[in-house]
Design an enzyme around this catalytic site. Structure first.
Site, PDB file in Angstrom:
ATOM      1  N   GLU A   1       0.849  -1.193   0.000  1.00 47.86           N
ATOM      2  CA  GLU A   1       0.000   0.000   0.000  1.00 47.86           C
ATOM      3  C   GLU A   1       0.881   1.239   0.000  1.00 47.86           C
ATOM      4  O   GLU A   1       1.905   1.260   0.668  1.00 47.86           O
ATOM      5  CB  GLU A   1      -0.873   0.030   1.273  1.00 47.86           C
ATOM      6  CG  GLU A   1      -1.709  -1.220   1.469  1.00 47.86           C
ATOM      7  CD  GLU A   1      -2.291  -1.330   2.881  1.00 47.86           C
ATOM      8  OE1 GLU A   1      -2.238  -0.337   3.633  1.00 47.86           O
ATOM      9  OE2 GLU A   1      -2.778  -2.408   3.223  1.00 47.86           O
TER      10      GLU A   1
ATOM     11  N   LYS B   1       2.317   4.496   1.295  1.00 47.83           N
ATOM     12  CA  LYS B   1       2.316   5.034   2.651  1.00 47.83           C
ATOM     13  C   LYS B   1       1.941   6.501   2.567  1.00 47.83           C
ATOM     14  O   LYS B   1       2.715   7.335   2.115  1.00 47.83           O
ATOM     15  CB  LYS B   1       3.676   4.863   3.312  1.00 47.83           C
ATOM     16  CG  LYS B   1       3.644   5.283   4.771  1.00 47.83           C
ATOM     17  CD  LYS B   1       4.929   4.946   5.482  1.00 47.83           C
ATOM     18  CE  LYS B   1       4.815   5.198   6.976  1.00 47.83           C
ATOM     19  NZ  LYS B   1       4.506   6.590   7.308  1.00 47.83           N
TER      20      LYS B   1
ATOM     21  N   ASP C   1       1.246  10.262   3.411  1.00 49.53           N
ATOM     22  CA  ASP C   1       1.887  11.204   4.319  1.00 49.53           C
ATOM     23  C   ASP C   1       0.849  12.214   4.813  1.00 49.53           C
ATOM     24  O   ASP C   1       0.765  13.342   4.362  1.00 49.53           O
ATOM     25  CB  ASP C   1       3.041  11.914   3.610  1.00 49.53           C
ATOM     26  CG  ASP C   1       3.968  12.598   4.599  1.00 49.53           C
ATOM     27  OD1 ASP C   1       3.810  12.360   5.814  1.00 49.53           O
ATOM     28  OD2 ASP C   1       4.831  13.363   4.162  1.00 49.53           O
TER      29      ASP C   1
ATOM     30  N   TYR D   1      -7.119   1.892   5.697  1.00 51.41           N
ATOM     31  CA  TYR D   1      -6.237   0.743   5.453  1.00 51.41           C
ATOM     32  C   TYR D   1      -6.160  -0.284   6.568  1.00 51.41           C
ATOM     33  O   TYR D   1      -5.384  -1.228   6.482  1.00 51.41           O
ATOM     34  CB  TYR D   1      -4.825   1.218   5.134  1.00 51.41           C
ATOM     35  CG  TYR D   1      -4.282   2.247   6.113  1.00 51.41           C
ATOM     36  CD1 TYR D   1      -4.005   1.897   7.445  1.00 51.41           C
ATOM     37  CD2 TYR D   1      -4.058   3.563   5.714  1.00 51.41           C
ATOM     38  CE1 TYR D   1      -3.518   2.840   8.335  1.00 51.41           C
ATOM     39  CE2 TYR D   1      -3.569   4.506   6.609  1.00 51.41           C
ATOM     40  CZ  TYR D   1      -3.301   4.147   7.911  1.00 51.41           C
ATOM     41  OH  TYR D   1      -2.830   5.062   8.796  1.00 51.41           O
TER      42      TYR D   1
ATOM     43  N   LYS E   1      10.466   3.159   3.008  1.00 48.26           N
ATOM     44  CA  LYS E   1      10.411   4.597   2.708  1.00 48.26           C
ATOM     45  C   LYS E   1      11.161   4.938   1.427  1.00 48.26           C
ATOM     46  O   LYS E   1      12.080   4.235   1.036  1.00 48.26           O
ATOM     47  CB  LYS E   1      11.050   5.375   3.869  1.00 48.26           C
ATOM     48  CG  LYS E   1      10.294   5.286   5.182  1.00 48.26           C
ATOM     49  CD  LYS E   1       9.207   6.319   5.218  1.00 48.26           C
ATOM     50  CE  LYS E   1       8.758   6.678   6.619  1.00 48.26           C
ATOM     51  NZ  LYS E   1       9.707   7.401   7.423  1.00 48.26           N
TER      52      LYS E   1
ATOM     53  N   CYS F   1      26.071  39.511 -21.619  1.00 46.60           N
ATOM     54  CA  CYS F   1      25.859  38.085 -21.868  1.00 46.60           C
ATOM     55  C   CYS F   1      27.152  37.307 -21.584  1.00 46.60           C
ATOM     56  O   CYS F   1      28.210  37.677 -22.095  1.00 46.60           O
ATOM     57  CB  CYS F   1      25.430  37.875 -23.313  1.00 46.60           C
ATOM     58  SG  CYS F   1      25.397  36.135 -23.766  1.00 46.60           S
TER      59      CYS F   1
ATOM     60  N   CYS G   1      28.368  35.754 -25.296  1.00 45.58           N
ATOM     61  CA  CYS G   1      28.846  36.554 -26.426  1.00 45.58           C
ATOM     62  C   CYS G   1      29.196  37.977 -26.030  1.00 45.58           C
ATOM     63  O   CYS G   1      29.707  38.730 -26.852  1.00 45.58           O
ATOM     64  CB  CYS G   1      27.803  36.555 -27.541  1.00 45.58           C
ATOM     65  SG  CYS G   1      26.367  37.544 -27.128  1.00 45.58           S
TER      66      CYS G   1
ATOM     67  N   CYS H   1      19.595  37.971 -24.026  1.00 42.12           N
ATOM     68  CA  CYS H   1      20.719  38.364 -24.858  1.00 42.12           C
ATOM     69  C   CYS H   1      20.130  38.730 -26.216  1.00 42.12           C
ATOM     70  O   CYS H   1      19.478  37.907 -26.844  1.00 42.12           O
ATOM     71  CB  CYS H   1      21.708  37.212 -25.000  1.00 42.12           C
ATOM     72  SG  CYS H   1      22.979  37.586 -26.207  1.00 42.12           S
TER      73      CYS H   1
ATOM     74  N   CYS I   1      23.699  34.267 -30.660  1.00 37.90           N
ATOM     75  CA  CYS I   1      24.422  33.869 -29.449  1.00 37.90           C
ATOM     76  C   CYS I   1      24.304  32.376 -29.145  1.00 37.90           C
ATOM     77  O   CYS I   1      25.267  31.635 -29.273  1.00 37.90           O
ATOM     78  CB  CYS I   1      23.946  34.714 -28.282  1.00 37.90           C
ATOM     79  SG  CYS I   1      24.687  34.266 -26.726  1.00 37.90           S
TER      80      CYS I   1
HETATM   81  S1  IVH Z   1      -0.625   0.532   8.819  1.00 35.22           S
HETATM   82  C1  IVH Z   1       0.157  -1.503  12.675  1.00 35.22           C
HETATM   83  N1  IVH Z   1      -0.910   1.451   6.369  1.00 35.22           N
HETATM   84  O1  IVH Z   1       2.117   5.319   8.868  1.00 35.22           O
HETATM   85  C2  IVH Z   1       0.061  -0.842  11.347  1.00 35.22           C
HETATM   86  N2  IVH Z   1      -0.081   2.925   8.033  1.00 35.22           N
HETATM   87  O2  IVH Z   1       4.312   4.594  10.907  1.00 35.22           O
HETATM   88  C3  IVH Z   1       0.060   0.605  11.457  1.00 35.22           C
HETATM   89  N3  IVH Z   1       0.375   5.183   7.232  1.00 35.22           N
HETATM   90  O3  IVH Z   1       0.569   5.899  11.928  1.00 35.22           O
HETATM   91  C4  IVH Z   1      -0.270   1.396  10.304  1.00 35.22           C
HETATM   92  N4  IVH Z   1      -0.251   4.845   5.156  1.00 35.22           N
HETATM   93  O4  IVH Z   1      -0.183   7.248   9.923  1.00 35.22           O
HETATM   94  C5  IVH Z   1      -0.524   1.721   7.635  1.00 35.22           C
HETATM   95  N5  IVH Z   1      -1.227   2.136   4.180  1.00 35.22           N
HETATM   96  C6  IVH Z   1      -0.855   2.401   5.437  1.00 35.22           C
HETATM   97  C7  IVH Z   1      -0.409   3.680   5.819  1.00 35.22           C
HETATM   98  C8  IVH Z   1      -0.016   3.894   7.132  1.00 35.22           C
HETATM   99  C9  IVH Z   1       0.202   5.726   6.031  1.00 35.22           C
HETATM  100  C10 IVH Z   1       0.919   5.888   8.422  1.00 35.22           C
HETATM  101  C11 IVH Z   1       0.005   5.899   9.596  1.00 35.22           C
HETATM  102  C12 IVH Z   1       0.765   5.255  10.717  1.00 35.22           C
HETATM  103  C13 IVH Z   1       2.165   5.398  10.267  1.00 35.22           C
HETATM  104  C14 IVH Z   1       2.988   4.266  10.816  1.00 35.22           C
END
Ligand code: IVH
Length: 670
Positions: A116, A118, A120, A230, A318, A412, A415, A430, A435
């Site tokens: 999945e 991640k 932010d 998720y 990451k 320039c 040139c 220029c 040039c």
């Molecule tokens: S699972 C026990 N799935 O990442 C599993 N977390 O460092 C815990 N996050 O606090 C989280 N996308 O804020 C999970 N697809 C994803 C996520 C996700 C973002 C964040 C979430 C969590 C942090 C964990």
């Protein structure tokens, strides 16, 4: 007042339909009605609810905003702690995670993983009782969060009621996910804030967090937040076998799930998908900072269990930081195809998102002034969507007072024409239409096949190098660094290394090739060959007169004139000097015996034929050295009128003294 049966039915029908269309729109991303038709349904429902207020329930789709501002948020417990994730940054660490799981399970077999993005943003928990959204909270410390139910209700993609048309809803569901703000919405919000004189948010994550923790839900409602879900905390009345099944069931209930989720067998596939997501990342309209790898089988997850703060069955893989800090060494100008002259920051090389960068465009003079970027500043650099790095901002707190503001040069750099800036334009240009094309052509000729023959450096790359400010003249070719090439579109590690090797190889060349490459008018490959054979050394050619040249068979007066003129131009002599400094070696040259080679001179008294400076230049040009004091190793002290103490010293040390006439004699070349 009694509400007629058919009105109750209509209200129920409208709510169901609106919920369904929300699901089509937010979860499936495939609406089946127009915005107008959708609005018509909502307006009809609003009208009925206004007429019959007793029908209003909190889960009605009209009831998103309306709660009064709170004084502060109530603390609510998470019955199942909201854990965090262990981080990994390299494929090795990810393989180690996989190996650990296999060891733990005592099995060699490939593991199935869900992958999945991640997100932010910030983690939240949504509680649904009998399908109705009753409580929403932030992650807090993982054990207790803040009750932000009224704010979460304003997020359109959070259903106030779970959909039951696909499958029955559970008794209790604690769904977990990430609230975030889309990049575009974030930019817009910041622009508005700037207009209102409010400080901008640093990034979409902060903007989302700030928006969710507003005490007045009306403010939250005005901030375009989104959610992806998720995971689960507690759940009753339904169980899952796999994470994949959980995610799909979420969708059926109308809970929004990231469309980029994937299921794979074995860790290598997970590693490739991470690469894929890294590529997609710039094109996504939300920020992700990595990929979450989860063991798909929930019974395996249970066996693996958790450590104090993180589960053993999941890992956050990451992306490498896309932002770094470095220092601006200089600000130079690059000339573009259209004559636009752009300031470019030359920085200490730094890794950004896995690539070393050392240059970034600063757009224009006004922009540099507006952002107060100075030479010597520490800055944050970012690699945005595309490959081009950019300076995010200077770290003013790190200034020492040594930093220099940028002053836009008037001429320039290529040139020498005086730059012009039209009224109302931010860009200096220029005005010389030749040039850029002329420079590009000159360099492209230098590297071409009959000339220095540098493979992998066609006209297109030459133009790219000029536009990026990496080269401004021929000798700059030999100072190109790998990171410069990697910052250009179309270059990868291997192709960059190949080009650098080709440049290095071209440094050893023949006189004929070199003479052809430097682009003297009328000197083609054949003439270059004739000149090389005749003179056998660049120095001798450089010192030849027009008459000397004309005397050579096969060289007419026009060609002779052009060559003599070329070498008499100071700019061209500097070019040759710079090329030699860059390490060009012309092979097979007949070594000139310079008359003063290895000899050292000291001058004392005034000379009648030269100024002191001229005499010094002459000595150096003829291979000798000029010293300021007499030493045992001095070869000659040249004594002019009214000599000083140096003469005495020479006598004391027994160093040979000569007159100006004798000196002139020594310099004579035969
Ligand atoms: S699972 C026990 N799935 O990442 C599993 N977390 O460092 C815990 N996050 O606090 C989280 N996308 O804020 C999970 N697809 C994803 C996520 C996700 C973002 C964040 C979430 C969590 C942090 C964990």
């Amino acid at each position: 007042m009694n509400v007629p049966e058919e009105v109750l039915e209509r209200i129920q029908k409208l709510r169901d339909e609106i919920n369904y269309h929300n699901y089509r729109y937010y979860v499936l991303d495939s609406p089946v009605i127009s915005d107008e038709d959708y609005d018509a349904l909502v307006n009809e429902l609003k009208a009925l609810e206004e007429k019959y207020p007793e029908t209003i329930t909190p889960d009605s789709p009209t009831q998103r905003v309306g709660a009064p501002p709170s004084e502060k948020f109530r603390t609510v417990p998470h019955h199942v702690p909201m854990l965090s994730l262990d981080d990994a940054f390299s494929p090795e660490e990810v393989r180690e995670f996989d190996a650990r799981i296999k060891r733990f399970l005592g099995s060699e077999e490939d593991i199935e993983y869900t992958l999945e993005p991640k997100m932010d943003g910030l983690a939240v928990e949504l509680v649904y009782e009998k399908g109705i959204f009753t409580l929403g909270s932030t992650r807090g410390d993982g054990f207790n969060g803040e009750d932000v139910t009224n704010n979460l209700r304003t997020i359109p993609s959070i259903p106030l009621k779970l959909l039951s048309r696909n499958e029955p809803v559970p008794e209790l569901l604690e769904a977990r996910g990430e609230v975030y703000m889309e990049k575009r919405a974030f930019e817009k919000l910041n622009q508005e804030r700037k207009k209102q004189g409010l400080p901008p948010f640093a990034n979409p994550r902060n903007a989302a967090a700030g928006s969710l923790r507003q005490l007045d839900p009306k403010v939250t409602a005005s901030r375009p937040l989104q959610i992806f879900l998720y995971g689960v905390g507690r759940i009753t009345g339904r169980s899952f076998n796999t994470q994949w099944e959980l995610l799909h069931t979420f969708k059926n209930w109308g809970l929004r799930v990231n469309p980029l989720i994937k299921k794979v067998m074995g860790i290598e596939k997970a590693i490739s998908y991470h690469q894929r997501l890294a590529e997609l990342r710039p094109s996504l309209d939300y920020e992700i900072d990595g990929m979450v790898i989860k063991v798909n089988d929930l019974s395996l997850q249970e066996k693996l269990g958790a450590k104090a703060k993180s589960p053993r069955w999941a890992l956050a893989y990451k992306f490498e930081a896309a932002q770094s800090i470095t220092r601006i060494k200089d600000i130079i100008l690059s000339v573009g195809r259209t004559g636009a002259v752009t300031p470019v920051a030359v920085m200490e090389p730094v890794k950004v998102g896995g690539v070393t960068v050392s240059r970034a465009t600063l757009h224009n003079e006004d922009e540099i002034r507006r952002r107060d970027i100075r030479i010597g500043d520490w800055v944050i650099v970012r690699r945005a969507g595309d490959v081009i790095p950019e300076v995010v901002r200077p770290l003013k707190e790190r200034r020492t007072g040594q930093e220099k503001p940028f002053v836009m040069p008037q001429y320039c750099p290529v040139c020498g024409s005086r730059l012009v800036r039209k009224d109302g334009e931010a860009i200096w240009r220029c005005p010389n239409p030749d040039c850029f094309p002329r420079l590009a052509k000159r360099i492209a000729h230098f590297v071409s096949k009959g000339a220095m023959d540098i493979e992998g450096l066609g006209p297109k790359v030459v133009e790219q190098l000029i536009t990026a400010g990496i080269i401004r003249d021929i000798p700059d070719l030999y100072y190109i660094k790998k990171e410069d090439l990697l910052s250009l579109e179309g270059f990868a590690e291997k192709s960059a290394e190949n080009l650098l090797a080709a440049l290095e190889n071209s440094k050893h060349t023949t006189l004929a090739r070199f003479l052809f490459a430097i682009g003297i008018r009328h000197v083609g490959e054949v003439t270059a060959q004739v000149l090389a054979e005749h003179f056998k050394s660049l120095d001798r050619l450089m010192n030849a007169s027009r008459q000397d040249l004309e005397a050579i068979e096969g060289i007419g007066p026009e060609v002779a004139g052009s060559i003599a003129q070329w070498f008499s131009d100071e700019k061209n002599r500097t070019l040759i000097k710079r090329l030699m400094e860059a390490g060009i070696v012309i092979e097979g040259q007949k070594q000139e015996e310079l008359p003063l080679k290895g000899k050292s001179f000291v001058f004392t008294g005034s000379l009648s034929h030269f100024k002191r400076e001229e005499a010094k230049k002459l000595v150096t040009a003829l291979g000798g050295q000029v010293q300021s004091t007499v030493g045992k190793r001095t070869d000659f002290v040249v004594v002019g009128e009214n000599p000083g103490s140096k003469l005495e010293k020479a006598r004391k040390l027994g160093v040979k003294t000569i007159t100006e006439e004798e000196f002139l004699e020594l310099t004579r070349q035969d």
